[in-house]
Design an enzyme around this catalytic site. Sequence first.
Site, mmCIF file in Angstrom:
data_model
loop_
_atom_site.group_PDB
_atom_site.id
_atom_site.type_symbol
_atom_site.label_atom_id
_atom_site.label_comp_id
_atom_site.label_asym_id
_atom_site.label_seq_id
_atom_site.Cartn_x
_atom_site.Cartn_y
_atom_site.Cartn_z
ATOM 1 N N CYS A 40 0.833 -1.202 0.000
ATOM 2 C CA CYS A 40 0.000 0.000 0.000
ATOM 3 C C CYS A 40 0.871 1.257 0.000
ATOM 4 C CB CYS A 40 -0.906 -0.010 1.226
ATOM 5 S SG CYS A 40 -2.024 1.404 1.336
ATOM 6 N N SER A 42 0.449 3.815 1.711
ATOM 7 C CA SER A 42 0.609 4.348 3.060
ATOM 8 C C SER A 42 1.972 3.996 3.652
ATOM 9 C CB SER A 42 -0.503 3.820 3.978
ATOM 10 O OG SER A 42 -1.761 4.282 3.554
ATOM 11 N N HIS A 45 4.708 6.319 2.663
ATOM 12 C CA HIS A 45 4.801 7.556 3.441
ATOM 13 C C HIS A 45 5.753 7.411 4.634
ATOM 14 C CE1 HIS A 45 1.801 9.880 1.265
ATOM 15 N NE2 HIS A 45 0.983 8.841 1.297
ATOM 16 N N HIS A 62 0.311 -3.469 6.329
ATOM 17 C CA HIS A 62 -0.916 -3.415 7.129
ATOM 18 C C HIS A 62 -2.106 -4.007 6.386
ATOM 19 C CE1 HIS A 62 -0.845 0.208 4.636
ATOM 20 N NE2 HIS A 62 -2.166 0.158 4.674
ATOM 21 N N CYS A 169 -7.378 -3.113 3.504
ATOM 22 C CA CYS A 169 -7.147 -1.666 3.415
ATOM 23 C C CYS A 169 -7.724 -1.094 2.128
ATOM 24 C CB CYS A 169 -5.654 -1.353 3.527
ATOM 25 S SG CYS A 169 -5.266 0.404 3.311
#
Length: 375
Positions: A40, A42, A45, A62, A169
């Site tokens: 992902c 995310s 980041h 995650h 997610c």
Amino acid sequence: MKTKGAILWGVGEEWSVEEIELGDPKAGEVQVQLAASGLCHSDEHLVTGGTPVAFYPVIGGHEGAGVVTKVGPGVTGLQEGDHVVTAFIPACGQCPPCSKGMQNLCDLGANLLAGTSISDGSYRVQARGKDVIPMCLLGTFSPYITVHQASVVKIEPDVPLEIAALVGCGVTTGWGSATKVADVRPGENVVVMGAGGVGMNAVQGAAAAGAKRVMVIEPVARKREWAMDLGATHVFESAEEATEKVNELTWGRMADKTIITVGDIQGEDIQTALSLTGKGGRAVVTGMGNYANTDVKLSLFELTLLQKDLQGAIFGGLAPRAAIPELLSLYQEGQLKLDELATAKYSLEDVNQGYQDMRDGKNIRGMIVYTDADR
């Protein structure tokens, strides 16, 4: 137990696949052998420093699914052999947000980026003798995880685990951004800005909700093609191109709903979305940006006089314990496309290549698929 994990030791570094020490389940926890983990944006980041953590190192990931192999004291509703999907937002079902039907805002999420376990505030993962923060209290960039029961959702055993991982997610976030937070209604015109692992599912959600037009803005040509296969009616390379066409298609009324699902949201994206949204419409902010970026471009005149709505969203506004099984049921009935989303599969050792492919726009969702060699 000793196993492998992809560890990030600092901002700007690559993921380091190395030996980790994973603790056994304590009160309220389970250990899960994962079949797969999504790559992902995310987690990207963490690499750029856009998402702050209490300290490094961090074990990423995650979005996963697997089989429960150990059960700690006091666990209810789960046993060894159960198939589960990880939920990047834990859901206790008892705190004030959960009690109000907002499991996606569960109070147990307070330590998502601190990494301390829900059960006792300690750490379950160590590497090189140091405590390691698991991303979103999960750390699915390892074939085994020890997590709290609030962070996993039991699913039917006949769903392929590699596919089930996707709803932990990206799928749920995108789908709910359209169906719940944007509340797309039949006949509406919808714009989706960004067609990645989340945006593609906002497209699917808007189409399933009965949108008249699902118009996607995406600079990567291959992703525009994929978007058309997943329910988009029109695709545009840029916001400038889209603005003219959306105006023309809607006879000047613009979109009823606009959903921002770009991988790294910038302040100017807000005004772009609002400009694409018509009177009384809603712009939904789903994409993540740098935590320190507080500068937003926004026409207050337009916001007030045209009564537009600007709404944030996490996990698509959905309840993990309800949404994850529901979406997998839609998949089993042929009403939700999941197989098409996993456009490339990688070994754990190739995690950095997977993220480079993501940056290059080659994937909807890259997936780490675990084998015996990873364990």
